[in-house]
Design an enzyme around this catalytic site. Structure first.
Site, short mmCIF file in Angstrom:
data_model
loop_
_atom_site.label_atom_id
_atom_site.label_comp_id
_atom_site.label_asym_id
_atom_site.label_seq_id
_atom_site.Cartn_x
_atom_site.Cartn_y
_atom_site.Cartn_z
N SER A 14 4.28 16.60 -1.83
CA SER A 14 4.77 15.70 -2.87
C SER A 14 4.92 14.26 -2.38
O SER A 14 5.78 13.52 -2.83
CB SER A 14 6.13 16.19 -3.38
OG SER A 14 7.06 16.30 -2.30
N LYS A 36 8.34 20.65 -0.15
CA LYS A 36 9.02 21.43 0.88
C LYS A 36 10.54 21.35 0.78
O LYS A 36 11.24 22.32 0.98
CB LYS A 36 8.59 20.91 2.25
CG LYS A 36 7.86 21.90 3.10
CD LYS A 36 7.41 21.20 4.36
CE LYS A 36 7.53 22.14 5.51
NZ LYS A 36 6.97 21.59 6.74
N SER A 43 6.90 11.99 4.51
CA SER A 43 6.58 10.81 5.32
C SER A 43 6.35 9.55 4.49
O SER A 43 6.59 8.45 4.98
CB SER A 43 5.33 11.09 6.18
OG SER A 43 5.58 12.11 7.12
N THR A 44 5.87 9.69 3.25
CA THR A 44 5.58 8.50 2.44
C THR A 44 6.80 7.60 2.33
O THR A 44 6.71 6.39 2.50
CB THR A 44 5.11 8.92 1.03
OG1 THR A 44 3.85 9.57 1.12
CG2 THR A 44 4.94 7.69 0.14
N GLY A 49 5.56 -0.51 6.44
CA GLY A 49 4.64 -1.65 6.39
C GLY A 49 4.06 -1.96 5.04
O GLY A 49 4.48 -2.90 4.36
N GLU A 117 -0.86 -7.22 10.07
CA GLU A 117 -0.42 -6.27 11.08
C GLU A 117 -1.46 -6.17 12.18
O GLU A 117 -2.56 -6.71 12.08
CB GLU A 117 -0.15 -4.90 10.44
CG GLU A 117 0.99 -4.94 9.42
CD GLU A 117 1.28 -3.59 8.80
OE1 GLU A 117 0.50 -2.65 9.04
OE2 GLU A 117 2.27 -3.47 8.07
N ASP A 220 1.37 21.87 8.18
CA ASP A 220 1.22 23.09 7.39
C ASP A 220 -0.16 23.20 6.74
O ASP A 220 -0.80 24.26 6.80
CB ASP A 220 2.29 23.14 6.29
CG ASP A 220 3.70 23.10 6.86
OD1 ASP A 220 3.88 23.51 8.02
OD2 ASP A 220 4.61 22.65 6.15
N HIS A 241 3.25 5.61 17.60
CA HIS A 241 3.74 4.30 17.18
C HIS A 241 4.42 3.64 18.37
O HIS A 241 5.25 4.25 19.04
CB HIS A 241 4.73 4.43 16.02
CG HIS A 241 4.96 3.15 15.29
ND1 HIS A 241 5.69 2.11 15.82
CD2 HIS A 241 4.54 2.72 14.09
CE1 HIS A 241 5.71 1.11 14.97
NE2 HIS A 241 5.01 1.45 13.90
N ARG A 287 -2.60 -0.24 17.82
CA ARG A 287 -1.47 0.55 18.26
C ARG A 287 -1.72 1.34 19.54
O ARG A 287 -0.82 1.50 20.35
CB ARG A 287 -1.05 1.52 17.14
CG ARG A 287 -0.38 0.83 15.97
CD ARG A 287 -0.07 1.83 14.88
NE ARG A 287 0.63 1.18 13.77
CZ ARG A 287 0.94 1.78 12.64
NH1 ARG A 287 0.59 3.04 12.46
NH2 ARG A 287 1.57 1.14 11.69
N HIS A 348 3.30 9.51 15.84
CA HIS A 348 3.43 8.87 14.55
C HIS A 348 2.45 9.35 13.49
O HIS A 348 2.80 9.51 12.33
CB HIS A 348 3.28 7.35 14.74
CG HIS A 348 3.44 6.55 13.49
ND1 HIS A 348 4.60 6.55 12.75
CD2 HIS A 348 2.58 5.71 12.85
CE1 HIS A 348 4.46 5.74 11.71
NE2 HIS A 348 3.24 5.23 11.75
N ARG A 383 -6.19 4.85 14.03
CA ARG A 383 -5.98 4.37 12.66
C ARG A 383 -5.55 2.92 12.66
O ARG A 383 -4.62 2.53 13.37
CB ARG A 383 -4.92 5.22 11.97
CG ARG A 383 -4.55 4.73 10.57
CD ARG A 383 -3.51 5.62 9.95
NE ARG A 383 -2.23 5.52 10.59
CZ ARG A 383 -1.25 4.70 10.20
NH1 ARG A 383 -1.44 3.86 9.21
NH2 ARG A 383 -0.09 4.69 10.83
#
Length: 533
Positions: A14, A36, A43-44, A49, A117, A220, A241, A287, A348, A383
């Protein structure tokens, strides 16, 4: 107890990817979203940033593509990178249309403020102050709650995917037809039949002792897809991170990349800067370079942490640009307008994942993946900052479009057997789960972390195989609970990470090994296939 549900589309997760897909599907389709925990707990909501995209006339798709390819250290799929970035403006405008309150430029009510960034050549990060993920999450949750065709089940943990092959159906092609799910509030298992299923479960950084992620980031979706026969790609590339707040009570609190983007400086305990010794871009290097530099200096000095300093900027600037970070740091006794912040790297982001195409389709018919659980080819060996939320939106919308145009026939959920608990019992040894959880995360941190060697990886491989067998024996004999399901998934993902890392005999991007410090001339992705075992 067991129950049965049916839906057109089952979305496991979600966060940004899952909710975007739910809102992008037509209103005549029945959609079921599994969360969950409570909505907004993934995490969203933790993302500070922003979303990277080509929004300024001084910027271009070509520049954003080049920055992404550079950060990806030769392993990005150029077609996937261009596909994603060409759709960045549309994805961001879709978020704007949903009502996400992005920060406006000073003195403007029509132009968004864009920040820069690490790794980016232009200011192209649209943001909502320093709590962009929370703004996106809250907005999308509000929209989902208003949609009559979307049912959200909170506190529901997916157990496994259901496939025709697992059901023993041999007279038609294999496909995903739903999932078994645990309702943790009722301790009830549910059989959910679905014509289409999306895995949007996030990454697996909880495999490591120190992480910036919430507790649910246990891989998962990746583990379930692997058990269902899907390929996984590039699992050795785990992004650390560089700057998580170092404080015993500051659990998983990261200090945004944007702090360095706006002039924050990394310092040693004696106040000296050091990043210029590692990369000409200094604090604005990607990073992986920054995290390795910090790790190197900490080990060289025997220091528990280093420092991030933006106190040379005006206090008003810091408070207006980073209100959330400023407030949280004050709670831990640090005033970032007056002093440097103690920081340490932490796991991260999972750059690899379930192999998908431009539609978000996996190699199992009826199954899609989007967000951090998916491998699209965008991230490569590292990333680029703020490309992750962009990827969530672009591929969730692409998957929704593909589902709408699909000719796959609906599946009758009445054919599915209920979850069978007849041969298991309640466990009186839950301490086993806690012990195995701690052991797994510690040896992953010690042996499969920022800097690796063949010997460290081989030690980790031996331990993970023993641990996996213990956990599978436990799973086979006792009733499932949320902790056991997460541990079962995490040990699978840890094994995939280790196997992928051992197979890469070079250092590239986020995978740095002292045993093979060189970078090979040929850049090849790491593909693991469960069907070949």
């Amino acid at each position: 107890m067991s129950a049965r549900l049916a839906t057109d589309v089952l979305i496991v997760g979600s966060g940004a990817a899952g909710l975007t897909m739910a809102l992008s599907l037509p209103s005549h389709m029945n959609i079921l979203v599994l969360s969950k925990g409570e909505l907004g707990g993934g995490s969203t909501a933790w993302a500070q940033g922003g979303v990277a995209g080509v929004l300024d006339e001084v910027d271009s798709v070509d520049q954003h593509v080049e920055d992404t390819l550079n950060a990806g250290a030769g392993l990005c799929d150029p077609k996937a990178v261009r596909y994603t970035i060409e759709r960045s403006a549309c994805a961001i405008h879709w978020l704007v249309d949903q009502g996400v309150p992005f920060t406006m430029a000073d003195g403007s009510d029509a132009q968004f403020h864009l920040t820069r960034e690490g790794g980016h050549s232009q200011r192209r990060i649209i943001h909502a102050a320093d709590a962009t993920g929370m703004a996106i999450s809250t907005t999308l949750i509000d929209r989902v709650n208003q949609a009559p065709n979307i049912l959200v089940l909170e506190n529901h943990v997916a157990i496994d995917l259901i496939t025709l092959e697992k059901l023993g159906v041999t007279n038609e092609p294999n496909r995903c037809v739903g999932a078994y799910v645990l309702d943790t509030t009722k301790d009830e298992t549910i059989t959910i039949g679905a014509s289409f299923t999306l895995l949007a479960t996030g990454g697996a950084s909880k495999a490591y002792l120190f992480t910036s992620n919430p507790d649910g980031a246990t891989g998962d979706g990746i583990a379930m897809a692997w058990r269902a026969g899907c390929q996984v790609v590039n699992m050795e590339f785990n992004q650390f991170h560089p700057t998580c707040l170092y404080h015993p009570k500051a659990k998983s609190f990261l200090v945004s990349e944007a702090v360095r983007g706006e002039g924050g400086l990394l310092r040693l305990p004696n106040g000296q800067r050091f990043m210029h010794k590692f990369d000409e871009r200094a604090e604005l290097a990607p990073r992986d370079i920054v995290a390795r530099a910090i790790d190197h200096e900490m080990k060289r000095l025997g220091a528990d942490n280093l420092f991030l300093d933006i106190s040379h900027k005006p206090a008003s600037f810091i408070k207006s640009h980073f209100p959330t970070i400023y407030k949280r740091c004050l709670e831990y006794g640090y005033d970032m307008t007056k002093e440097p912040l103690p920081i340490v790297p932490a796991a991260h982001y999972t750059c690899g994942g379930i192999r998908t195409n431009e539609h978000g389709s996996t190699d199992l018919v009826g199954l899609y993946a989007a967000g951090e659980s998916a491998y699209t080819g965008l991230h490569g060996a590292n990333r680029l900052a703020s490309n992750s939320l962009l990827e969530c939106i672009v591929y969730a919308r692409a998957a929704a479009e593909h589902i709408v145009s699909s000719s796959l026939k609906p599946f009758n959920a009445e054919q599915l057997p209920l979850w069978d608990e007849s041969r298991v019992s309640d466990s009186d040894e839950l301490v086993v789960i806690t012990h195995n959880w701690d052991e797994l995360r510690r040896f992953m941190w010690d042996y499969v972390g920022i800097v690796r060697t063949d010997k460290r990886l081989e030690r980790a491989q031996r331990r993970v195989k023993l641990l996996k067998q213990e956990i599978m024996d436990y799973y086979s004999n006792y009733r499932v609970n949320a902790d056991l399901l997460e541990l079962r998934n995490l040990v699978v993902v840890a094994e995939l990470i280790i196997e992928s890392a051992l197979s890469r005999k070079e250092s590239r991007g986020l995978h740095y090994t002292r045993s093979h410090p060189q970078t090979n001339d040929n850049a090849e992705i790491t593909v693991l296939s469960s069907t070949e075992r």
